[in-house]
Design a protein around this motif. Structure first.
Motif, mmCIF file in Angstrom:
data_model
loop_
_atom_site.group_PDB
_atom_site.id
_atom_site.type_symbol
_atom_site.label_atom_id
_atom_site.label_comp_id
_atom_site.label_asym_id
_atom_site.label_seq_id
_atom_site.Cartn_x
_atom_site.Cartn_y
_atom_site.Cartn_z
ATOM 1 N N VAL A 130 0.830 -1.200 0.000
ATOM 2 C CA VAL A 130 0.000 0.000 0.000
ATOM 3 C C VAL A 130 0.868 1.254 0.000
ATOM 4 N N ASP A 131 0.259 2.346 -0.456
ATOM 5 C CA ASP A 131 0.910 3.645 -0.395
ATOM 6 C C ASP A 131 0.990 4.081 1.057
ATOM 7 N N THR A 160 -1.627 7.370 1.552
ATOM 8 C CA THR A 160 -3.054 7.199 1.252
ATOM 9 C C THR A 160 -3.601 5.844 1.671
ATOM 10 N N LYS A 161 -2.711 4.870 1.876
ATOM 11 C CA LYS A 161 -3.070 3.484 2.206
ATOM 12 C C LYS A 161 -3.774 2.776 1.049
ATOM 13 N N LYS A 162 -3.735 3.354 -0.156
ATOM 14 C CA LYS A 162 -4.333 2.716 -1.327
ATOM 15 C C LYS A 162 -3.470 1.558 -1.789
ATOM 16 N N THR A 217 -8.540 -7.398 -7.394
ATOM 17 C CA THR A 217 -9.284 -6.810 -6.277
ATOM 18 C C THR A 217 -10.776 -7.069 -6.408
ATOM 19 N N THR A 239 -14.639 -5.929 -3.869
ATOM 20 C CA THR A 239 -15.151 -5.140 -2.749
ATOM 21 C C THR A 239 -15.886 -6.063 -1.785
ATOM 22 N N VAL A 268 -11.010 -4.293 -1.276
ATOM 23 C CA VAL A 268 -10.766 -2.864 -1.100
ATOM 24 C C VAL A 268 -12.074 -2.121 -0.850
ATOM 25 N N GLU A 320 -12.354 3.741 -1.727
ATOM 26 C CA GLU A 320 -11.177 4.569 -1.982
ATOM 27 C C GLU A 320 -9.939 3.730 -2.283
ATOM 28 N N GLU A 321 -10.154 2.435 -2.588
ATOM 29 C CA GLU A 321 -9.105 1.484 -2.950
ATOM 30 C C GLU A 321 -8.110 1.225 -1.821
ATOM 31 N N ARG A 322 -8.575 1.334 -0.580
ATOM 32 C CA ARG A 322 -7.753 0.972 0.577
ATOM 33 C C ARG A 322 -8.065 -0.473 0.940
#
Length: 176
Positions: free
Chosen positions: A70-71, A74-76, A125, A127, A150, A153-155
């Protein structure tokens, strides 16, 4: 003894989808509602700025074959790092170079990945709203090892593996 075939979790899922397609009621709930997979605080992630040595240690300590990347801010979700990803070995010219690559960050290593091939450890991915049926079919069609769950917000909120799905199906069928 000759090996005639190798059975993997994905081949089992493909069989289950093909042979139990008519039992739709079994598959109408979401994987999140059914508790299939690992979610929230139990999900282990790493950041792209972490060194390969740190990531491999995290995977070893937690018994993971792969981990979502993850980033940091942003935790994406950015990708998945798998123990089968040996880019750091392929780019090394000798043993010393391979050891030195352990200090490289994941963002450097992930930028060196081949993009012309798809592996069972590639990023896929879904949801929390995906049904068991849709996820079974997705696994069976694409033959990969795990889905990263995810949010909008794609986290990362969870991970569902082929093994989780097979275990759920066997437990569910055994208790019916």
């Amino acid at each position: 003894m000759r090996v005639l075939a190798t059975i993997t979790y994905t081949t089992i899922l493909e069989h289950l989808v093909t042979n139990f397609r008519e039992q739709r009621r079994l598959f109408d709930d979401t994987v999140y509602d059914l508790g299939i997979g690992t979610y929230h605080d139990n999900v282990i992630t790493v950041t792209s700025s972490q060194s390969l040595a740190d990531v491999l240690h995290t995977m070893h300590v937690n018994g993971l074959s792969a981990v979502p990347v993850v980033d940091e801010k942003t935790k994406k979700i950015l990708g998945v790092y798998s123990r089968s990803d040996i880019t750091f070995l392929a780019t090394a010219s000798d043993a010393e170079d391979a050891v030195a690559n352990l200090d490289l960050s994941l963002d450097v290593l992930m930028s060196q990945r081949r993009t012309d091939v798809t592996t069972p450890d590639a990023l896929h991915t879904c949801t929390v709203g995906h049904t068991l049926q849709s996820i079974f079919e997705y696994f069976a069609q694409w033959k990969f090892n795990r889905l990263i769950v995810v949010d909008d917000e794609e986290r990362v909120v969870g991970v569902v593996s082929a093994r989780d799905l097979v275990a759920y199906f066997l437990d569910e069928r055994g208790t019916s």
